[in-house]
Design a protein around this motif. Structure first.
Motif, PDB file in Angstrom:
ATOM      1  N   ALA A 193       0.970  -0.838  -0.249  1.00 18.09           N
ATOM      2  CA  ALA A 193       0.019  -0.159  -0.169  1.00 18.09           C
ATOM      3  C   ALA A 193       1.121   1.357  -0.137  1.00 18.09           C
ATOM      4  O   ALA A 193       1.908   1.447   0.232  1.00 18.09           O
ATOM      5  N   ASN A 194       0.303   2.335  -0.728  1.00 15.50           N
ATOM      6  CA  ASN A 194       1.137   3.662  -0.034  1.00 15.50           C
ATOM      7  C   ASN A 194       1.787   4.092   0.774  1.00 15.50           C
ATOM      8  O   ASN A 194       0.585   3.416   2.382  1.00 15.50           O
ATOM      9  N   ASN A 195       2.288   4.895   0.970  1.00 12.87           N
ATOM     10  CA  ASN A 195       3.603   5.165   2.656  1.00 12.87           C
ATOM     11  C   ASN A 195       2.451   5.748   3.876  1.00 12.87           C
ATOM     12  O   ASN A 195       2.215   5.351   4.015  1.00 12.87           O
ATOM     13  N   ASP A 196       1.401   6.607   2.807  1.00 16.23           N
ATOM     14  CA  ASP A 196       0.766   7.351   4.064  1.00 16.23           C
ATOM     15  C   ASP A 196      -0.622   6.893   4.442  1.00 16.23           C
ATOM     16  O   ASP A 196      -0.374   6.062   5.276  1.00 16.23           O
ATOM     17  N   GLU A 197      -1.166   5.656   4.320  1.00 19.96           N
ATOM     18  CA  GLU A 197      -2.559   4.146   4.629  1.00 19.96           C
ATOM     19  C   GLU A 197      -0.621   3.163   5.840  1.00 19.96           C
ATOM     20  O   GLU A 197      -1.798   3.151   6.275  1.00 19.96           O
ATOM     21  N   LEU A 198      -0.021   3.196   4.882  1.00 19.51           N
ATOM     22  CA  LEU A 198       0.721   2.131   6.233  1.00 19.51           C
ATOM     23  C   LEU A 198       1.274   3.192   6.904  1.00 19.51           C
ATOM     24  O   LEU A 198       0.697   2.329   8.011  1.00 19.51           O
ATOM     25  N   LEU A 199       1.556   4.266   6.660  1.00 19.79           N
ATOM     26  CA  LEU A 199       2.155   4.929   8.740  1.00 19.79           C
ATOM     27  C   LEU A 199       0.446   5.393   9.616  1.00 19.79           C
ATOM     28  O   LEU A 199       0.654   4.900  10.431  1.00 19.79           O
ATOM     29  N   ALA A 200      -0.898   5.876   8.578  1.00 12.73           N
ATOM     30  CA  ALA A 200      -1.859   5.755   9.143  1.00 12.73           C
ATOM     31  C   ALA A 200      -2.674   4.284  10.245  1.00 12.73           C
ATOM     32  O   ALA A 200      -2.399   3.934  11.206  1.00 12.73           O
ATOM     33  N   TYR A 201      -2.345   3.037   9.312  1.00 11.77           N
ATOM     34  CA  TYR A 201      -2.849   1.960   9.666  1.00 11.77           C
ATOM     35  C   TYR A 201      -1.886   1.565  11.469  1.00 11.77           C
ATOM     36  O   TYR A 201      -2.609   1.107  11.751  1.00 11.77           O
ATOM     37  N   PHE A 202       0.055   1.776  10.570  1.00 13.20           N
ATOM     38  CA  PHE A 202       0.948   1.457  12.000  1.00 13.20           C
ATOM     39  C   PHE A 202       0.197   2.422  12.675  1.00 13.20           C
ATOM     40  O   PHE A 202       0.572   1.791  13.696  1.00 13.20           O
ATOM     41  N   GLY A 203       0.019   3.384  12.848  1.00  6.01           N
ATOM     42  CA  GLY A 203      -0.783   4.954  14.173  1.00  6.01           C
ATOM     43  C   GLY A 203      -1.722   4.052  14.700  1.00  6.01           C
ATOM     44  O   GLY A 203      -1.648   3.912  15.508  1.00  6.01           O
ATOM     45  N   GLU A 204      -2.528   3.316  14.004  1.00  5.26           N
ATOM     46  CA  GLU A 204      -3.557   2.633  14.724  1.00  5.26           C
ATOM     47  C   GLU A 204      -3.526   2.058  15.716  1.00  5.26           C
ATOM     48  O   GLU A 204      -3.870   1.373  16.485  1.00  5.26           O
ATOM     49  N   VAL A 205      -2.788   0.605  15.239  1.00  2.06           N
ATOM     50  CA  VAL A 205      -1.759  -0.650  15.495  1.00  2.06           C
ATOM     51  C   VAL A 205      -0.927  -0.049  16.711  1.00  2.06           C
ATOM     52  O   VAL A 205      -1.390  -0.343  18.278  1.00  2.06           O
ATOM     53  N   VAL A 206       0.243   0.931  16.840  1.00  2.00           N
ATOM     54  CA  VAL A 206       1.042   1.066  17.902  1.00  2.00           C
ATOM     55  C   VAL A 206       0.832   2.359  17.910  1.00  2.00           C
ATOM     56  O   VAL A 206       2.215   3.026  16.975  1.00  2.00           O
ATOM     57  N   PRO A 207       0.048   3.284  18.143  1.00  2.00           N
ATOM     58  CA  PRO A 207      -0.462   4.729  18.144  1.00  2.00           C
ATOM     59  C   PRO A 207       0.766   5.921  18.613  1.00  2.00           C
ATOM     60  O   PRO A 207       0.984   6.793  18.131  1.00  2.00           O
ATOM     61  N   ASP A 208       1.693   4.316  19.502  1.00  2.00           N
ATOM     62  CA  ASP A 208       3.194   5.926  20.456  1.00  2.00           C
ATOM     63  C   ASP A 208       4.545   5.481  19.389  1.00  2.00           C
ATOM     64  O   ASP A 208       5.228   6.132  20.123  1.00  2.00           O
ATOM     65  N   PHE A 209       3.803   4.566  18.454  1.00  2.00           N
ATOM     66  CA  PHE A 209       5.616   4.041  17.779  1.00  2.00           C
ATOM     67  C   PHE A 209       6.155   5.369  16.978  1.00  2.00           C
ATOM     68  O   PHE A 209       5.774   6.474  17.127  1.00  2.00           O
ATOM     69  N   ASP A 210       7.334   5.530  17.323  1.00  2.00           N
ATOM     70  CA  ASP A 210       8.631   6.963  17.379  1.00  2.00           C
ATOM     71  C   ASP A 210       8.921   7.005  15.811  1.00  2.00           C
ATOM     72  O   ASP A 210       9.213   5.864  15.585  1.00  2.00           O
ATOM     73  N   ARG A 211       7.981   7.557  15.405  1.00  2.00           N
ATOM     74  CA  ARG A 211       8.168   8.704  14.066  1.00  2.00           C
ATOM     75  C   ARG A 211       9.310   8.765  12.850  1.00  2.00           C
ATOM     76  O   ARG A 211       9.730   8.949  11.963  1.00  2.00           O
ATOM     77  N   ASP A 212      10.305   9.340  14.104  1.00  2.00           N
ATOM     78  CA  ASP A 212      11.687   9.359  13.747  1.00  2.00           C
ATOM     79  C   ASP A 212      12.654   8.241  13.269  1.00  2.00           C
ATOM     80  O   ASP A 212      13.538   8.091  12.473  1.00  2.00           O
ATOM     81  N   ARG A 213      11.927   6.803  14.366  1.00  2.00           N
ATOM     82  CA  ARG A 213      13.465   6.103  13.997  1.00  2.00           C
ATOM     83  C   ARG A 213      12.201   4.227  13.499  1.00  2.00           C
ATOM     84  O   ARG A 213      13.102   3.289  13.514  1.00  2.00           O
TER      85      ARG A 213
END
Length: 174
Positions: free
Chosen positions: A83-103
């Motif tokens: 899937a495109n990057n925006d969908e991947l980031l949104a989906y992963f943000g739902e699963v792990v809301p506090d994931f470190d977006r820098d690392r």
């Protein structure tokens, strides 16, 4: 089928289950097509049970992320890793809301989702969420206990042997 024996081999697609350890490495079986593969000691191998995802506060074990995805998807397949990057980031943000977006990069998210879907297709997801009793008597749920056991699939590099000088060569030098 034990999720503690699932590993990723650098340079090889998919996931593998550790089958047998040998003197020169080990034999692994692909979770995708069931083909067996001999892996040498020099190969870069990662046990999935040893991988963690960075969060803002600490680290989250990969199997805990898989358990969250399984809960969200009711043990079904996750979002496709293509899937495109925006969908991947949104989906992963739902699963792990506090994931470190820098690392945690999009490539990491793609691997996590691809690995989850491989495990789900091989019926590992259903076994991940079942309570199991270890040999020490402690109960493991979602692969989290204080007394967890790991498989010894450590990759050790062989050091080259020192060259031996023969008696003939040492006599020539004198």
């Amino acid at each position: 089928m034990s999720v503690e024996k699932v590993l990723a081999i650098s340079g090889k697609p998919g996931l593998y289950e550790l089958k047998i350890q040998t003197r020169s490495g080990f034999i692994a079986e692909s979770l995708i097509d069931g083909k067996k593969l001999t892996v040498g000691l020099r190969s870069n191998v990662s046990l999935l049970s040893e991988i963690s995802i960075y969060t803002e506060t600490s680290e989250l074990k990969l199997f805990e992320v898989f358990a969250r995805i399984a809960k969200k998807e009711n043990n079904g397949p996750a979002l496709d890793h293509k899937a495109n990057n925006d969908e991947l980031l949104a989906y992963f943000g739902e699963v792990v809301p506090d994931f470190d977006r820098d690392r945690v990069y999009v490539s990491d998210i793609k691997k996590v989702l691809n690995w989850y879907n491989i495990l789900q297709a091989a019926n590992y997801v259903a076994t991940m969420n079942q309570p199991t009793v270890s040999t020490t008597g402690s109960v493991t749920i979602n692969n989290t206990t204080e007394e967890s056991e790991t498989v010894a699939a450590e990759v050790v590099e062989e050091k080259p042997k020192a060259k031996r000088t023969t008696k003939k060569k040492t006599e020539e030098k004198e």
